[in-house]
Design a protein around this motif. Structure first.
Motif, PDB file in Angstrom:
ATOM      1  N   GLU A   7       0.861  -1.182   0.000  1.00  0.00           N
ATOM      2  CA  GLU A   7       0.000   0.000   0.000  1.00  0.00           C
ATOM      3  C   GLU A   7       0.894   1.227   0.000  1.00  0.00           C
ATOM      4  OE1 GLU A   7      -2.854   2.083   3.226  1.00  0.00           O
ATOM      5  OE2 GLU A   7      -3.518   0.107   2.585  1.00  0.00           O
ATOM      6  N   THR A   8       0.480   2.269  -0.676  1.00  0.00           N
ATOM      7  CA  THR A   8       1.245   3.507  -0.713  1.00  0.00           C
ATOM      8  C   THR A   8       0.882   4.360   0.494  1.00  0.00           C
ATOM      9  OG1 THR A   8       1.273   3.452  -3.121  1.00  0.00           O
ATOM     10  CG2 THR A   8       1.722   5.575  -2.087  1.00  0.00           C
ATOM     11  N   SER A   9       1.905   4.905   1.153  1.00  0.00           N
ATOM     12  CA  SER A   9       1.703   5.792   2.294  1.00  0.00           C
ATOM     13  C   SER A   9       2.368   7.126   1.995  1.00  0.00           C
ATOM     14  CB  SER A   9       2.328   5.200   3.566  1.00  0.00           C
ATOM     15  OG  SER A   9       1.686   4.007   3.920  1.00  0.00           O
ATOM     16  N   LYS A  10       1.927   8.169   2.677  1.00  0.00           N
ATOM     17  CA  LYS A  10       2.483   9.503   2.474  1.00  0.00           C
ATOM     18  C   LYS A  10       3.339   9.872   3.687  1.00  0.00           C
ATOM     19  CE  LYS A  10       0.996  14.207   1.406  1.00  0.00           C
ATOM     20  NZ  LYS A  10      -0.162  15.078   1.172  1.00  0.00           N
ATOM     21  N   LEU A  11       4.520  10.412   3.411  1.00  0.00           N
ATOM     22  CA  LEU A  11       5.423  10.844   4.464  1.00  0.00           C
ATOM     23  C   LEU A  11       4.935  12.172   5.019  1.00  0.00           C
ATOM     24  CD1 LEU A  11       8.004   9.551   5.569  1.00  0.00           C
ATOM     25  CD2 LEU A  11       9.308  11.077   4.098  1.00  0.00           C
ATOM     26  N   GLY A  12       4.832  12.272   6.333  1.00  0.00           N
ATOM     27  CA  GLY A  12       4.344  13.486   6.969  1.00  0.00           C
ATOM     28  C   GLY A  12       5.467  14.369   7.476  1.00  0.00           C
ATOM     29  N   LYS A  13       5.098  15.346   8.275  1.00  0.00           N
ATOM     30  CA  LYS A  13       6.072  16.262   8.853  1.00  0.00           C
ATOM     31  C   LYS A  13       7.101  15.487   9.673  1.00  0.00           C
ATOM     32  CE  LYS A  13       3.038  20.243   9.180  1.00  0.00           C
ATOM     33  NZ  LYS A  13       2.437  21.233  10.046  1.00  0.00           N
ATOM     34  N   ARG A  14       8.331  15.970   9.625  1.00  0.00           N
ATOM     35  CA  ARG A  14       9.437  15.386  10.398  1.00  0.00           C
ATOM     36  C   ARG A  14       9.659  13.907  10.078  1.00  0.00           C
ATOM     37  NH1 ARG A  14       8.354  16.270  16.289  1.00  0.00           N
ATOM     38  NH2 ARG A  14      10.415  15.372  16.454  1.00  0.00           N
ATOM     39  N   VAL A  18       2.925   6.751   8.311  1.00  0.00           N
ATOM     40  CA  VAL A  18       1.799   5.986   8.830  1.00  0.00           C
ATOM     41  C   VAL A  18       1.854   4.598   8.214  1.00  0.00           C
ATOM     42  CG1 VAL A  18      -0.703   5.801   8.979  1.00  0.00           C
ATOM     43  CG2 VAL A  18       0.397   8.043   9.165  1.00  0.00           C
ATOM     44  N   ILE A  19       1.995   3.589   9.070  1.00  0.00           N
ATOM     45  CA  ILE A  19       2.000   2.199   8.608  1.00  0.00           C
ATOM     46  C   ILE A  19       0.549   1.743   8.548  1.00  0.00           C
ATOM     47  CG2 ILE A  19       2.781  -0.143   9.132  1.00  0.00           C
ATOM     48  CD1 ILE A  19       5.105   1.191  10.700  1.00  0.00           C
ATOM     49  N   PRO A  20       0.119   1.179   7.432  1.00  0.00           N
ATOM     50  CA  PRO A  20      -1.279   0.753   7.311  1.00  0.00           C
ATOM     51  C   PRO A  20      -1.702  -0.171   8.457  1.00  0.00           C
ATOM     52  CG  PRO A  20      -0.181   0.618   5.195  1.00  0.00           C
ATOM     53  CD  PRO A  20       0.884   0.908   6.216  1.00  0.00           C
ATOM     54  N   ALA A  21      -2.943  -0.023   8.898  1.00  0.00           N
ATOM     55  CA  ALA A  21      -3.472  -0.785  10.037  1.00  0.00           C
ATOM     56  C   ALA A  21      -3.295  -2.286   9.857  1.00  0.00           C
ATOM     57  CB  ALA A  21      -4.946  -0.442  10.256  1.00  0.00           C
ATOM     58  N   LYS A  22      -3.516  -2.782   8.650  1.00  0.00           N
ATOM     59  CA  LYS A  22      -3.401  -4.217   8.389  1.00  0.00           C
ATOM     60  C   LYS A  22      -1.991  -4.718   8.728  1.00  0.00           C
ATOM     61  CE  LYS A  22      -4.318  -7.587   4.728  1.00  0.00           C
ATOM     62  NZ  LYS A  22      -4.815  -7.760   3.353  1.00  0.00           N
ATOM     63  N   LEU A  23      -0.970  -3.939   8.378  1.00  0.00           N
ATOM     64  CA  LEU A  23       0.404  -4.335   8.682  1.00  0.00           C
ATOM     65  C   LEU A  23       0.730  -4.160  10.163  1.00  0.00           C
ATOM     66  CD1 LEU A  23       2.339  -2.942   5.582  1.00  0.00           C
ATOM     67  CD2 LEU A  23       1.837  -5.325   6.139  1.00  0.00           C
ATOM     68  N   GLN A  25      -1.315  -4.495  12.623  1.00  0.00           N
ATOM     69  CA  GLN A  25      -1.940  -5.621  13.313  1.00  0.00           C
ATOM     70  C   GLN A  25      -1.175  -6.909  13.075  1.00  0.00           C
ATOM     71  OE1 GLN A  25      -5.898  -5.407  11.720  1.00  0.00           O
ATOM     72  NE2 GLN A  25      -6.485  -3.699  13.038  1.00  0.00           N
ATOM     73  N   ARG A  26      -0.783  -7.164  11.841  1.00  0.00           N
ATOM     74  CA  ARG A  26      -0.067  -8.400  11.492  1.00  0.00           C
ATOM     75  C   ARG A  26       1.251  -8.521  12.260  1.00  0.00           C
ATOM     76  NH1 ARG A  26       0.888  -9.826   5.339  1.00  0.00           N
ATOM     77  NH2 ARG A  26      -1.348 -10.061   5.496  1.00  0.00           N
ATOM     78  N   PHE A  27       1.939  -7.388  12.469  1.00  0.00           N
ATOM     79  CA  PHE A  27       3.243  -7.424  13.123  1.00  0.00           C
ATOM     80  C   PHE A  27       3.205  -6.959  14.573  1.00  0.00           C
ATOM     81  CE2 PHE A  27       4.206  -7.472   8.626  1.00  0.00           C
ATOM     82  CZ  PHE A  27       5.165  -8.479   8.571  1.00  0.00           C
ATOM     83  N   GLY A  28       2.003  -6.727  15.104  1.00  0.00           N
ATOM     84  CA  GLY A  28       1.856  -6.367  16.515  1.00  0.00           C
ATOM     85  C   GLY A  28       2.432  -5.008  16.868  1.00  0.00           C
ATOM     86  N   LEU A  29       2.392  -4.079  15.943  1.00  0.00           N
ATOM     87  CA  LEU A  29       2.936  -2.744  16.188  1.00  0.00           C
ATOM     88  C   LEU A  29       1.871  -1.840  16.788  1.00  0.00           C
ATOM     89  CD1 LEU A  29       4.914  -2.277  12.859  1.00  0.00           C
ATOM     90  CD2 LEU A  29       5.854  -2.838  15.109  1.00  0.00           C
ATOM     91  N   LYS A  30       2.253  -1.161  17.849  1.00  0.00           N
ATOM     92  CA  LYS A  30       1.354  -0.218  18.515  1.00  0.00           C
ATOM     93  C   LYS A  30       2.118   1.076  18.733  1.00  0.00           C
ATOM     94  CE  LYS A  30      -1.045  -3.908  20.878  1.00  0.00           C
ATOM     95  NZ  LYS A  30      -1.391  -4.529  22.130  1.00  0.00           N
ATOM     96  N   GLU A  31       1.428   2.122  19.166  1.00  0.00           N
ATOM     97  CA  GLU A  31       2.102   3.380  19.462  1.00  0.00           C
ATOM     98  C   GLU A  31       3.229   3.117  20.458  1.00  0.00           C
ATOM     99  OE1 GLU A  31       1.218   7.758  21.421  1.00  0.00           O
ATOM    100  OE2 GLU A  31      -0.456   6.546  20.712  1.00  0.00           O
TER     101      GLU A  31
END
Length: 96
Positions: A7-14, A18-23, A25-31
């Protein structure tokens, strides 16, 4: 075999990405999750990281952390065999 996700994501400030929610969840990534970024011949590789404690914990501290995890609602139930295994591992580590 698990289907690879793209999936294509956009790079934000600094440099925020944003890693897509599906990924996530699959890799157990949280804030606050740690990730490793590496330069490769194909581009940038991003993968989950694991922090390894640099200090030894007492058996009581390990049990307290386990109970804290259980009480947080984000863990599965611990069965007696799990508890016994953890206690044995802590005692073995304490002797070392």
């Amino acid at each position: 075999m698990t289907e690879l996700f793209s999936e294509t994501s956009k790079l934000g400030k600094r440099g925020t990405l944003v890693i897509p929610a599906k990924l996530r969840q699959r890799f157990g990534l949280k804030e606050g999750s740690l990730v490793i970024t590496e330069e490769t011949a194909e581009g940038i590789l991003l993968r989950p990281a694991v922090a390894v404690p640099t200090t030894s914990l007492t058996q009581e501290q390990i049990e307290e952390l386990l109970l804290e995890g259980i009480n947080s609602g984000e863990s599965t139930d611990i069965v007696q065999q799990d508890s016994d295994d953890l206690r044995q591992a802590a005692q073995k580590a304490k002797k070392s």
